[in-house]
Design a protein around this motif. Sequence first.
Motif, mmCIF file in Angstrom:
data_model
loop_
_atom_site.group_PDB
_atom_site.id
_atom_site.type_symbol
_atom_site.label_atom_id
_atom_site.label_comp_id
_atom_site.label_asym_id
_atom_site.label_seq_id
_atom_site.Cartn_x
_atom_site.Cartn_y
_atom_site.Cartn_z
ATOM 1 N N PRO A 343 0.835 -1.209 0.000
ATOM 2 C CA PRO A 343 0.000 0.000 0.000
ATOM 3 C C PRO A 343 0.865 1.253 0.000
ATOM 4 N N TYR A 344 0.190 2.387 -0.107
ATOM 5 C CA TYR A 344 0.880 3.655 0.112
ATOM 6 C C TYR A 344 1.158 3.780 1.619
ATOM 7 N N ILE A 345 2.408 4.182 1.940
ATOM 8 C CA ILE A 345 2.845 4.166 3.344
ATOM 9 C C ILE A 345 3.098 5.598 3.801
ATOM 10 N N VAL A 346 2.556 5.930 5.032
ATOM 11 C CA VAL A 346 2.784 7.218 5.675
ATOM 12 C C VAL A 346 3.319 6.953 7.072
ATOM 13 N N ASN A 347 4.535 7.455 7.343
ATOM 14 C CA ASN A 347 5.130 7.330 8.670
ATOM 15 C C ASN A 347 4.810 8.567 9.502
ATOM 16 N N PHE A 348 4.244 8.350 10.680
ATOM 17 C CA PHE A 348 3.967 9.443 11.621
ATOM 18 C C PHE A 348 5.097 9.457 12.648
ATOM 19 N N LEU A 349 5.833 10.587 12.688
ATOM 20 C CA LEU A 349 7.008 10.715 13.530
ATOM 21 C C LEU A 349 6.852 11.902 14.484
ATOM 22 N N SER A 350 7.651 11.896 15.566
ATOM 23 C CA SER A 350 7.727 13.030 16.492
ATOM 24 C C SER A 350 9.024 12.916 17.269
ATOM 25 N N THR A 351 9.546 14.064 17.703
ATOM 26 C CA THR A 351 10.788 14.055 18.475
ATOM 27 C C THR A 351 10.532 13.734 19.944
ATOM 28 N N ILE A 437 5.186 15.251 13.348
ATOM 29 C CA ILE A 437 4.155 15.942 14.126
ATOM 30 C C ILE A 437 4.839 16.725 15.241
ATOM 31 N N ALA A 438 4.521 18.014 15.364
ATOM 32 C CA ALA A 438 5.111 18.865 16.400
ATOM 33 C C ALA A 438 4.041 19.791 16.964
ATOM 34 N N ARG A 439 4.105 19.996 18.252
ATOM 35 C CA ARG A 439 3.152 20.900 18.909
ATOM 36 C C ARG A 439 3.612 22.345 18.782
ATOM 37 N N ALA A 440 2.674 23.226 18.468
ATOM 38 C CA ALA A 440 3.018 24.636 18.266
ATOM 39 C C ALA A 440 3.211 25.384 19.567
ATOM 40 N N ASP A 441 2.778 24.810 20.691
ATOM 41 C CA ASP A 441 2.869 25.532 21.957
ATOM 42 C C ASP A 441 4.073 25.115 22.787
ATOM 43 N N ARG A 442 5.087 24.445 22.189
ATOM 44 C CA ARG A 442 6.296 24.100 22.929
ATOM 45 C C ARG A 442 7.522 24.606 22.168
ATOM 46 N N LEU A 466 6.289 18.413 7.781
ATOM 47 C CA LEU A 466 5.943 18.691 9.184
ATOM 48 C C LEU A 466 4.484 19.140 9.271
ATOM 49 N N PHE A 467 3.830 18.688 10.302
ATOM 50 C CA PHE A 467 2.426 19.027 10.558
ATOM 51 C C PHE A 467 2.332 19.587 11.974
ATOM 52 N N LEU A 468 1.819 20.837 12.096
ATOM 53 C CA LEU A 468 1.718 21.502 13.395
ATOM 54 C C LEU A 468 0.428 21.103 14.111
ATOM 55 N N ASN A 469 0.548 20.812 15.393
ATOM 56 C CA ASN A 469 -0.605 20.448 16.223
ATOM 57 C C ASN A 469 -0.781 21.496 17.327
ATOM 58 N N LYS A 470 -2.030 21.627 17.835
ATOM 59 C CA LYS A 470 -2.351 22.570 18.920
ATOM 60 C C LYS A 470 -2.017 24.016 18.521
ATOM 61 N N THR A 471 -2.482 24.449 17.378
ATOM 62 C CA THR A 471 -2.213 25.802 16.903
ATOM 63 C C THR A 471 -3.417 26.703 17.119
ATOM 64 N N GLU A 472 -3.205 27.997 16.939
ATOM 65 C CA GLU A 472 -4.303 28.961 16.991
ATOM 66 C C GLU A 472 -5.104 28.897 15.692
ATOM 67 N N ARG A 473 -6.289 29.482 15.728
ATOM 68 C CA ARG A 473 -7.190 29.414 14.578
ATOM 69 C C ARG A 473 -6.591 30.111 13.353
ATOM 70 N N TYR A 474 -5.912 31.247 13.586
ATOM 71 C CA TYR A 474 -5.394 31.989 12.433
ATOM 72 C C TYR A 474 -4.300 31.204 11.721
ATOM 73 N N VAL A 475 -3.567 30.299 12.398
ATOM 74 C CA VAL A 475 -2.550 29.474 11.751
ATOM 75 C C VAL A 475 -3.216 28.436 10.847
ATOM 76 N N VAL A 476 -4.300 27.825 11.331
ATOM 77 C CA VAL A 476 -5.016 26.840 10.519
ATOM 78 C C VAL A 476 -5.627 27.507 9.294
ATOM 79 N N GLU A 477 -6.088 28.753 9.453
ATOM 80 C CA GLU A 477 -6.714 29.453 8.325
ATOM 81 C C GLU A 477 -5.725 29.735 7.199
#
Length: 519
Positions: A343-351, A437-442, A466-477
């Motif tokens: 299949p198509y493979i996607v690895n989800f990583l984080s530090t 995956i990285a959190r925006a608040d750290r 990279l995909f940002l998690n826990k961001t403000e609304r204006y970042v997602v927009e």
Amino acid sequence: YGETDKVIEYFKSELARIGKELEKEENALTDYNVEKRVINYLDETKEIAAINKEFELREQDVLFSYNSTKAMLEEIEKQLDVNTKQLRNNLDFISKLKEASLLTAQISALESMSTSNGTSDPNLQKMREELDGSRKDLSKISDTYVFGKHTKEGVNKTTIVEQWLDLTLQHEKAKAELDIINQSRRELDDRYRFYAPVGSELKRKERVINFTEQSFLSVQKSYHDALMRKKNLEMTSATIKVLNPPSFPITPEPTKRKMLVMLATLCGFLGIFGIFLLIELIDRTLRDTLRTRRLTGLNIIGAYPSPSRYKYRQYNKQCEDMAIKHLSNSLLQHFTQRKEGYPYIVNFLSTEGGDGKSHITRDLSQYWSDLGLKVGVLSWNNPEDFTSGSRSYLLAKTVADLKPVDRMDVLIVEHEPLIDNNIPEELLQEANVNLMIARADRGWTETDKLLLNNMKTQVGKSPLCLFLNKTERYVVEDFTGMLPPYTFLRQQLYRFGQLALTEKNKITKKSDESKEEDE
């Protein structure tokens, strides 16, 4: 002038305060007089004293009459014979005697009231006539018990009986008057007990009023003296002559105050701006896409919003779905080729742990499943899938070594954080996308930077995003466009935020639907 004005203000306030106290105490005295029904205490007490004096004289007369009639009755009863003494046991005689005694008491009471009121009662004459009738009946009854005309001492029996009846009636009259005197004595004593505390209370209140009045007059005199002193100062100052003319300049000398104020304002603004600029430069918190791209050097393909707790709480699920949809579209662009049977493979990583890989994996797999794709998920949190520190994992050349992957369209592999375990290079290079995956608040530490550099070396030519998690609304927009709700005010704010200053206003279908939901 200043000291005199302060003194005047003080005396004025004291006059107002003492005046209120004086009025309050005078009103209290008036209320007390009304409550106790006192019109003129001195005259009323004098009247009571006069009544008491007359009462004492009358009491002496009644006691004298009572005692004298009692003694004379005892003396006459010694001279009565046995037949005459039996007269006292006769029922008719006793009944008439009681009737006469009752009439005598009533007459005495009416005479006392007539004397005190200064008027005569019309029933008094009638009662006197009834008393005369009772007296005649008593004489007739006593005549039937008299035998012989003289006693053994030679005294006329008829005369003794008549005297005995007269004394008996007089004694009953004196006894009735004595009862009235005793009742009047109790009433007079009650009046004394009532007026005694009233007098002391009135004197106390009058002393308080007198003291307050003297204080008021004293303060008023001081107030007038202060006013006179102020007027004296005004008249004295009007006659003061200037010996030396003033030497101050006609116009104020120029100073650099305006320039200093402007310079201080500019320095304050630049200082505050410099502080914020310094914080912006040295702060290593990811926060938004620009800072994340500058700190990590990776391509940002999307952002996941932090859930709102207050204002837009009802739109959390809708915003998350839009973020997952954008992530899906970004990943599908990398699904260009795959190995046969894989299949198509996607690895989800984080530090580090706690960046939200599991939550995003679950939402993304659910979204692809809703689209009809066959999605498989391998997670290091599930021991049935694989164990990160095991031999099979560390020596794996492909995901098929971990678990069978046939009959799948897309396979999502969630790996353990890089700080805890190493990921085999072959697993990273065979993936279509390696998603960090990285959190925006750290903050992005040196450890995160070192782990990311090692990861860039391992993935080779395989894409690393990279995909940002826990961001403000204006970042997602920045990725999804405007998030709900689509109100007119928010549309205008979003347009100005994107610097679309000359864009024409238009209401989209989405905004209409959002308004209907709001209603």
